[in-house]
Design a protein around this motif. Structure first.
Motif, PDB file in Angstrom:
ATOM      1  N   CYS A 142       0.818  -1.251   0.074  1.00 57.34           N
ATOM      2  CA  CYS A 142      -0.058  -0.029   0.073  1.00 57.34           C
ATOM      3  C   CYS A 142       0.882   1.243  -0.104  1.00 57.34           C
ATOM      4  CB  CYS A 142      -0.972  -0.086   1.191  1.00 57.34           C
ATOM      5  SG  CYS A 142      -2.073  -1.365   1.415  1.00 57.34           S
ATOM      6  N   LYS A 150      -4.862   6.529  -1.364  1.00 53.31           N
ATOM      7  CA  LYS A 150      -3.811   5.669  -1.240  1.00 53.31           C
ATOM      8  C   LYS A 150      -4.036   4.630  -2.692  1.00 53.31           C
ATOM      9  CE  LYS A 150      -5.921   2.360   1.777  1.00 53.31           C
ATOM     10  NZ  LYS A 150      -5.618   1.716   3.137  1.00 53.31           N
ATOM     11  N   GLN A 151      -3.073   3.969  -2.785  1.00 51.58           N
ATOM     12  CA  GLN A 151      -3.019   2.768  -3.964  1.00 51.58           C
ATOM     13  C   GLN A 151      -2.677   1.494  -3.129  1.00 51.58           C
ATOM     14  OE1 GLN A 151      -0.320   3.927  -7.134  1.00 51.58           O
ATOM     15  NE2 GLN A 151      -2.005   5.436  -7.919  1.00 51.58           N
TER      16      GLN A 151
END
Length: 283
Positions: A142, A150-151
């Motif tokens: 993350c 976030k990704q």
């Protein structure tokens, strides 16, 4: 083995005496660094030379925990390359690595066992950008961006073994600074050893509205390895007051000598920071 037992097993043995709420120092490994990387700030800064986009792989000096969020400041980037920072994790101890390191984390390392990484988009890697990245219990990577959500990458990281964070100072990203790490415990939050405040890296261009340069002047600039005079005079002429503050923060040149130093050397006389003169014609 439970999650708590795994975290205890991967805790590094350090001489840190901060207490039970401390995770230990958060620095880059001093030996396992890419060919184009220079470490400074006590191992917290990793800077890659600007005339290449590769050779910037670095690792943390100690294993990290699951959900230990590593904070990273992007200090410098250049627009003439494509791509930017890559972050991830590895089960391979940096101390056991053979040198030189591969030039890329992706695909050189991620194609080998025990390495996982994801790219960070260029838009999130501008100068002064701060991001956090971590690995979850389920092995996902993350990345959280400052004020931008976030990704997550389903990476299947092997969290059963010790993990070191892996950072590739790649492409447009030229310099990063470790700001520390943190994780939430059952009763309280744990953080890495507090480091010194990050230095303020100012833009490498600035305006010199009141400076003058005479081409016929007999003034000469000397060697740039100098110290600031205690009396506050210019380090070049040693006569006029040092009334110009350079982008690096050093106040060491007078109004008269500054244009000549920038035109002739292009760096600060004290720290050698490259300084781009403003786009004007000196007269």
């Amino acid at each position: 083995m439970g999650r708590a037992d795994h975290d205890k097993k991967t805790d590094p043995k350090t001489t840190c005496k901060c207490g039970s709420s401390c995770l230990g120092p958060m620095t880059f490994h001093p030996r396992a660094v890419g060919d184009m990387i220079c470490l400074s700030e006590g191992g917290r800064r990793a800077e890659r030379i600007e005339d290449t986009f590769k050779g910037g792989v670095v690792f943390t000096s100690r294993p990290v925990r699951t959900y230990e969020k590593i904070r990273l400041l992007v200090e410098k980037h250049v627009p003439h390359w494509q791509g930017a920072l890559r972050v991830g994790f590895t089960n391979v101890n940096p101390s056991a690595r053979s040198l030189p390191l591969p030039p890329f984390s992706m695909p050189n390392l991620t194609q080998t066992s025990g390495h996982w990484a994801m790219p960070v988009h260029e838009s999130y890697c501008q100068e002064t950008s701060v991001l956090e990245f971590w690995v979850t219990y389920s092995g996902n990577i993350c990345v959280k961006f400052q004020n931008s959500g976030k990704q997550r990458l389903v990476a299947n990281v092997d969290v059963r073994k010790p993990l070191w964070a892996m950072i590739d100072v790649y492409g447009q990203t030229c310099s990063v600074l470790l700001l520390g790490s943190k994780t939430k415990g059952f009763l309280f939050k744990k953080t890495s050893c507090p480091g010194p405040e990050p230095p303020i890296r100012r833009p490498s261009t600035f305006s010199l509205e009141n400076t003058t340069l005479s081409e016929s002047s007999d003034d000469r600039t000397s060697c740039l390895n100098m110290e600031i005079p205690a009396d506050g005079y210019c380090v070049v002429c040693m006569v006029r007051q040092n009334d110009i503050t350079l982008p690096c923060g050093h106040r060491c040149l007078c109004n008269h000598c500054t244009p000549r130093v920038l035109a002739q050397f292009g760096t600060c006389p004290l720290c050698r920071l490259v300084i781009s003169p403003p786009p004007v014609m000196w007269t």
